[in-house]
Scaffold this active site. Structure first.
Site, mmCIF file in Angstrom:
data_model
loop_
_atom_site.group_PDB
_atom_site.id
_atom_site.type_symbol
_atom_site.label_atom_id
_atom_site.label_comp_id
_atom_site.label_asym_id
_atom_site.label_seq_id
_atom_site.Cartn_x
_atom_site.Cartn_y
_atom_site.Cartn_z
ATOM 1 N N TYR A 442 -1.656 -7.054 -10.506
ATOM 2 C CA TYR A 442 -2.393 -6.830 -9.255
ATOM 3 C C TYR A 442 -1.375 -6.864 -8.180
ATOM 4 C CZ TYR A 442 -3.171 -11.912 -9.064
ATOM 5 O OH TYR A 442 -2.966 -13.391 -9.299
ATOM 6 N N GLU A 443 -1.763 -6.164 -7.115
ATOM 7 C CA GLU A 443 -0.980 -5.906 -5.697
ATOM 8 C C GLU A 443 0.259 -5.043 -6.083
ATOM 9 O OE1 GLU A 443 -2.328 -6.437 -3.572
ATOM 10 O OE2 GLU A 443 -3.676 -8.074 -4.429
ATOM 11 N N GLY A 444 0.168 -3.960 -7.357
ATOM 12 C CA GLY A 444 1.210 -3.183 -7.637
ATOM 13 C C GLY A 444 1.820 -3.717 -8.957
#
Length: 599
Positions: A442-444
């Protein structure tokens, strides 16, 4: 027994005071309220709260998880989570580093880093509920209209409301230009938001009275692709411009995900059915505001990796000291016992020292990035602010990706120290390993961070951030050039820094002929960069320890861990460099059809 956690206050203080020398830095930046007394009080109380309130709920959250009631679209958090959040708010923790004008305490961003590390180590799933509020606060502070800041920031800072980031949709993940969520402007200045978002952390819960969703959507006149994205603030309960809270908005949780880990954290499908919202910032400029949130979140997720690694290390070390199994290869170390503790075994020591060297080095990387954020926000010198912003932007993908990927390695190494006992739930190690897995996603994802580092943060900027970091390394090397006690670190560090610059140049030269070279090199370049960055911080740690008034035990521990890192971990760069120099051909030559198909 389940895994336990005690905040590593001694090492955190060493990093803050001895290596980074934060007290005079804060004073220079006009943050004089952050005196040593205040810092120590915050650290002590954060350690108490995370150790006694959050840590005991970690296993409960994993076992029971969150529940969803389809009829009401309500989410219930695990037992104790709401009470812990109430204590968190009462303690003023939600506003620790937020501006006083919005109800915060105005302390340095740097001071929030050890707090968040402790939260993540104590209870990662619980820590996800307040995590994204910080990104929402920053986005509204930088891009919101004055009335939006007045109405939304104060309850977010005070912890009465929480925030989310609603970016991803079922058909598009990273490629936000494909999103379908629509925003229809109304005559009263509001917008009607319609669409479905997935993987929304804390999209629905029972911890606060309202939830503030920051949503990416497209206006009717939006250009195609990513250039047509706008940002909107959409509260769970409607909020008027005067701050009054009205009826339930047309946004509902459609379902929650059943996950591999972080089961105490809720991950939602969110349906917006003509929900009332307000444009944040300029039309079609939502990506700029989104990256404000995203960069804050990425540094925060890096801290999740550190927290999990620290907890895993503490428990593996305890077990290695207690578990009696066979004898030392060089003869009995404890002849009075039936066997020696497994910490005498070289391979156990390899695993423990790998974790220790990566955790303590990562902690300094994270704290350094935080000091750069403080400099970028508060320095009276515009040039210094700009340089700090450039450098923290360069370090963000390294911090996020390496610290989370290392957390997978670290939690698995810690589990391995337990042998078969690590695989069963009794000791809590398998939960740490499962929880760590999401941090690289998550978040890239790691691949996205790698492309960001070599693409936007290096190639597109002509290596501006890299040059600043290499200059920092060279300044340190020159300052200690005649120090015989540091020679074993300064020489190799300087050599690696030079190789890093040359490797970067070779990649960019090849990329000028074949754009695929950027993507082909990105993963290995990311980790090459991360290992060199940590080498710098280990050299700095030894220098700081030598110059400190600490006892010989700490000085020797830092030096011996640094030696292990330079001898056993830093050589990983050789493999990464070899992979980079092999070029894109080995990756790209095979036809898609030749990968094979079932049957």
């Amino acid at each position: 027994m389940s895994s336990s956690y005690s905040a590593p206050l001694a090492d955190i203080r060493f990093a803050l005071y001895d290596v980074l020398d934060v007290e005079p830095l804060f004073a220079r930046l006009g943050l004089a309220d952050a005196s040593a007394d205040v810092i120590d009080a915050v650290l002590d109380e954060a350690a108490r709260f995370t150790g006694t309130v959050l840590a005991p709920l970690n296993a409960i959250g994993d076992e029971i998880g969150c529940s969803f009631a389809p009829a009401t679209a309500a989410v219930t958090t695990p037992p104790g989570f709401r009470q812990a959040f109430e204590q968190f708010v009462e303690g003023g923790w939600t506003g620790l580093t937020s501006a006083a004008e919005f109800g915060g305490q105005g302390l340095p961003h740097t001071l929030g880093v050890p707090l968040n590390e402790m939260i993540n180590a104590a209870n990662l799933a619980w820590g996800n509920f307040p995590l994204l509020s910080h990104g929402a606060i920053e986005a509204l502070k930088q891009h919101g209209e004055p009335w939006q800041q007045e109405v939304f920031l104060k309850p977010l800072v005070e912890g009465r409301w929480t925030g989310t980031m609603c970016l991803t949709e079922p058909h598009c993940g990273t490629d936000l230009g494909l999103l379908k969520t629509r925003a229809e402007p109304g005559a009263d200045g509001t917008c009607s938001i319609t669409g479905t978002k997935i993987f929304i952390t804390a999209g629905e819960h029972d911890l606060t009275d309202n939830i503030v969703h920051l949503v990416l959507a497209k206006l009717p006149d939006a250009p195609a692709g990513a250039k047509g994205i706008s940002l909107f603030v959409v509260p769970k309960y409607k909020v008027a411009r005067d701050g009054s809270v009205g009826e339930r908005n047309a946004v509902r949780c459609g379902s929650i995900e059943h996950k591999m880990g972080i089961k105490g954290s809720v991950t939602c499908v969110m349906n917006f059915d003509g929900a009332e919202g307000y444009l944040v910032g300029r039309p079609h400029k939502g990506l700029q505001a989104m990256f404000t949130m995203m960069n804050t979140a990425r540094l925060g997720v890096g801290l999740q990796g550190i927290g999990l690694s620290e907890r895993a290390y503490q428990n593996a070390l305890r077990y290695a000291r207690e578990r009696l199994q066979s004898r030392s290869l060089s003869g009995p170390r404890h002849p009075d016992k039936p066997a020696d503790p497994i910490i005498v075994q070289p391979d156990v020591r390899r695993m423990l020292l790998t974790i220790k060297s990566l955790v303590e080095g990562s902690r300094l990387l994270a704290l350094h990035a935080a000091t750069l954020v403080d400099i970028a926000h508060h320095s009276p010198d515009p040039a210094e602010r700009e340089q700090a912003d450039t450098l923290v932007s360069f370090l963000t993908p390294i911090s996020k990706a390496c610290q989370t990927e290392w957390s997978i390695e670290n939690t698995y190494n810690a589990l391995q120290c337990f042998g078969g006992h690590g695989y069963i739930r009794e000791h809590g190690m398998e939960q740490l390993a499962r929880d760590a897995r999401i941090t690289t996603l998550y978040e890239g994802t790691t691949g996205i961070q790698a492309l960001d580092l070599i693409g936007r943060k290096t190639a597109a900027s002509h290596g501006a951030g890299l040059k600043l970091f290499l200059a920092q390394v060279e300044d340190f090397a020159r300052a200690h050039e005649g120090d015989a006690a540091l020679a074993e670190f300064i020489g190799p560090l300087r050599a690696k820094a030079g190789e890093w610059a040359q490797l970067t140049e070779r990649i960019l030269q090849r990329a000028a002929q074949d754009p695929e070279e950027i993507g082909a090199a990105s993963y290995d370049y990311l980790f090459y960069s991360g290992y060199v960055v940590l080498a710098y911080w280990w050299a700095r740690s030894v220098a700081a320890a030598d110059a400190s008034s600490h006892g010989e035990a700490l000085k020797q521990a830092k030096r011996e861990t640094a030696r292990f890192y330079f001898a056993r971990v830093l050589p990983r760069t050789l493999a990464h460099a070899a992979s980079i120099d092999s070029g894109a051909a080995a990756l790209m030559a095979m036809a898609d059809a030749h990968f094979g198909a079932p049957g």
